[in-house]
Design a protein around this motif. Structure first.
Motif, PDB file in Angstrom:
ATOM      1  N   ASP A 281       0.808  -1.217   0.000  1.00  0.00           N
ATOM      2  CA  ASP A 281       0.000   0.000   0.000  1.00  0.00           C
ATOM      3  C   ASP A 281       0.843   1.269   0.000  1.00  0.00           C
ATOM      4  O   ASP A 281       0.304   2.375   0.083  1.00  0.00           O
ATOM      5  CB  ASP A 281      -0.945   0.012   1.207  1.00  0.00           C
ATOM      6  N   MET A 282       2.170   1.140  -0.094  1.00  0.00           N
ATOM      7  CA  MET A 282       3.024   2.328  -0.110  1.00  0.00           C
ATOM      8  C   MET A 282       2.923   3.013  -1.470  1.00  0.00           C
ATOM      9  O   MET A 282       3.122   2.392  -2.515  1.00  0.00           O
ATOM     10  CB  MET A 282       4.485   1.961   0.174  1.00  0.00           C
ATOM     11  N   VAL A 283       2.615   4.291  -1.467  1.00  0.00           N
ATOM     12  CA  VAL A 283       2.518   5.075  -2.703  1.00  0.00           C
ATOM     13  C   VAL A 283       3.871   5.747  -2.932  1.00  0.00           C
ATOM     14  O   VAL A 283       4.264   6.658  -2.201  1.00  0.00           O
ATOM     15  CB  VAL A 283       1.401   6.126  -2.612  1.00  0.00           C
ATOM     16  N   VAL A 284       4.579   5.285  -3.932  1.00  0.00           N
ATOM     17  CA  VAL A 284       5.928   5.787  -4.181  1.00  0.00           C
ATOM     18  C   VAL A 284       6.273   5.536  -5.647  1.00  0.00           C
ATOM     19  O   VAL A 284       5.763   4.596  -6.267  1.00  0.00           O
ATOM     20  CB  VAL A 284       6.946   5.081  -3.245  1.00  0.00           C
ATOM     21  N   ASN A 285       7.120   6.375  -6.201  1.00  0.00           N
ATOM     22  CA  ASN A 285       7.552   6.230  -7.589  1.00  0.00           C
ATOM     23  C   ASN A 285       9.048   5.949  -7.649  1.00  0.00           C
ATOM     24  O   ASN A 285       9.796   6.295  -6.722  1.00  0.00           O
ATOM     25  CB  ASN A 285       7.245   7.503  -8.380  1.00  0.00           C
ATOM     26  N   SER A 286       9.478   5.331  -8.729  1.00  0.00           N
ATOM     27  CA  SER A 286      10.911   5.131  -8.928  1.00  0.00           C
ATOM     28  C   SER A 286      11.606   6.483  -8.964  1.00  0.00           C
ATOM     29  O   SER A 286      11.034   7.485  -9.395  1.00  0.00           O
ATOM     30  CB  SER A 286      11.179   4.353 -10.210  1.00  0.00           C
ATOM     31  N   LEU A 300      15.616   4.363  -5.282  1.00  0.00           N
ATOM     32  CA  LEU A 300      14.756   3.325  -5.844  1.00  0.00           C
ATOM     33  C   LEU A 300      14.747   3.489  -7.363  1.00  0.00           C
ATOM     34  O   LEU A 300      14.320   4.519  -7.882  1.00  0.00           O
ATOM     35  CB  LEU A 300      13.338   3.458  -5.286  1.00  0.00           C
ATOM     36  N   THR A 301      15.232   2.491  -8.091  1.00  0.00           N
ATOM     37  CA  THR A 301      15.356   2.618  -9.541  1.00  0.00           C
ATOM     38  C   THR A 301      14.149   2.073 -10.298  1.00  0.00           C
ATOM     39  O   THR A 301      13.841   2.519 -11.403  1.00  0.00           O
ATOM     40  CB  THR A 301      16.625   1.917 -10.046  1.00  0.00           C
ATOM     41  N   SER A 302      13.451   1.085  -9.735  1.00  0.00           N
ATOM     42  CA  SER A 302      12.240   0.569 -10.372  1.00  0.00           C
ATOM     43  C   SER A 302      11.379  -0.123  -9.320  1.00  0.00           C
ATOM     44  O   SER A 302      11.883  -0.578  -8.290  1.00  0.00           O
ATOM     45  CB  SER A 302      12.579  -0.403 -11.516  1.00  0.00           C
ATOM     46  N   LEU A 303      10.078  -0.205  -9.604  1.00  0.00           N
ATOM     47  CA  LEU A 303       9.131  -0.800  -8.661  1.00  0.00           C
ATOM     48  C   LEU A 303       8.073  -1.559  -9.442  1.00  0.00           C
ATOM     49  O   LEU A 303       7.467  -1.031 -10.373  1.00  0.00           O
ATOM     50  CB  LEU A 303       8.474   0.286  -7.811  1.00  0.00           C
ATOM     51  N   SER A 304       7.852  -2.815  -9.073  1.00  0.00           N
ATOM     52  CA  SER A 304       6.859  -3.642  -9.749  1.00  0.00           C
ATOM     53  C   SER A 304       5.470  -3.390  -9.179  1.00  0.00           C
ATOM     54  O   SER A 304       5.308  -3.027  -8.015  1.00  0.00           O
ATOM     55  CB  SER A 304       7.223  -5.122  -9.574  1.00  0.00           C
ATOM     56  N   SER A 305       4.463  -3.624 -10.007  1.00  0.00           N
ATOM     57  CA  SER A 305       3.073  -3.529  -9.553  1.00  0.00           C
ATOM     58  C   SER A 305       2.569  -4.840  -8.963  1.00  0.00           C
ATOM     59  O   SER A 305       1.478  -4.883  -8.384  1.00  0.00           O
ATOM     60  CB  SER A 305       2.172  -3.121 -10.725  1.00  0.00           C
TER      61      SER A 305
END
Length: 337
Positions: A281-286, A300-305
């Motif tokens: 539930d953390m709202v964050v962008n790469s 943070l370089t990338s984040l999966s859904s």
């Protein structure tokens, strides 16, 4: 408009042009369905924007050994090996996948948009070696199959693990096993004129479906597989990008070998890519900065859904002394990663 492009548009593809070729980014609003197809079945991905450069001839092995980081002597015919081209300072220029087609013939698969630069470098270093360089994309394209059931589906069509060259409905195909970390992926080299027929035949199998670049990138991040141009780039050493398995330290000289050897034998990189887990539930962008207490230690370089056990996986570039300590990281608003 070629037949393959028409096929993708009929199936709802959103295309992005690379080197004059349209690559499917996604198929309509089926992003989540594409993810599930790969996790539970097998996704069919058009990789035709990857330029395929064949290096063939008596001196092909010796020539490539001096340019790429991994040891091609360890590569058997019908196998695929991850590789890098680096500059003299040891920093990454290109990530490659190299397939051994014959004893004296290799196929270099270049990341999309990288083919021309790789070709220029090959031309630059090709002086007297007895070999031929050729681009195969006008006759042959690459189509990948990624997913938990990919192997089973291929076996249903007549492929077997001890087969490199085979036929399906009269189509001559070269198939190479090339997992993403440990996740099943198979590379197919298919005649351009038969590409649509190949895709349609594979799509008739249960649990298969077309997947685009967006969902494939998301899956790679979930699997902890760093991607060039997103998690690392030309400013990084292979060891920083967690690509130590792309380097052989026993093969002898190649462009960039000395800096790699010094780092391997005498120290470690200051920064390194690691896999991270973030609350779902953390709202964050790469691109967000990562901290230990009040000290910035990475990005943070990338984040999966993809959500799994209340977490989502990401990849981050962090300071080497923090990696492996098990310390909790936080982002700017002090939420734990």
């Amino acid at each position: 408009m070629n037949t393959l492009t028409q096929f993708h548009l009929v199936h709802g593809a959103v295309l992005e042009e690379v080197d004059g070729i349209g690559i499917p980014m996604r198929y309509g609003s089926r992003f989540e369905q594409e993810i599930q197809t790969m996790l539970q079945g097998a996704g069919i991905f058009d990789a035709s924007t990857m330029m395929e450069i064949q290096v063939k001839g008596p001196d092909s092995l010796q020539f490539l050994q001096g340019l790429v980081t991994n040891d091609l002597n360890a590569l058997e015919v019908g196998e695929c090996q991850p590789n890098l081209m680096c500059n003299s300072r040891g920093k990454i220029e290109h990530r490659l996948e190299i397939i051994r087609l014959e004893e004296k013939a290799f196929l270099i698969c270049c990341a999309r948009g990288e083919g021309l630069a790789v070709g220029r470098k090959l031309d630059q270093f090709h002086i007297r070696e007895d070999l031929q360089l050729s681009v195969l994309n006008s006759d042959t394209i690459r189509i990948d199959m990624i997913g938990a059931l990919a192997k089973q589906i291929l076996e249903n069509q007549g492929w077997s693990t001890d087969t490199f060259k085979w036929k399906m409905s009269g189509i001559e195909i070269l198939t190479v096993e090339a997992p993403i970390n440990d996740f099943p992926r198979f590379i197919h080299l298919v005649p351009l004129l038969e590409a649509v027929t190949f895709i349609e035949t594979m799509s008739e199998e249960p649990e298969t479906g077309l997947v685009g670049q967006d969902s494939l990138k998301d899956l790679q991040t979930h699997l902890g597989h760093p991607q060039f141009g997103m998690d690392y780039g030309v400013e990084n050493f292979p060891q920083e990008a967690a690509l130590g398995d792309h380097i052989s330290f026993n093969k002898g000289c190649y462009v960039g070998q000395e800096p790699h050897a010094r780092m391997y034998h005498r120290g470690h990189p200051n920064w390194i890519l690691v896999q991270l887990q973030l609350p779902e539930d953390m709202v964050v962008n790469s691109g967000v900065k990562l901290y230990v207490e009040d000290q910035k230690v990475g990005t943070l370089t990338s984040l999966s859904s993809i959500q799994e056990q209340d977490f989502r996986n990401g990849i981050g570039m962090i300071r080497h002394q923090i990696a492996g300590t098990g310390q909790d990281l936080t982002i700017e608003n002090n939420k734990n990663v």
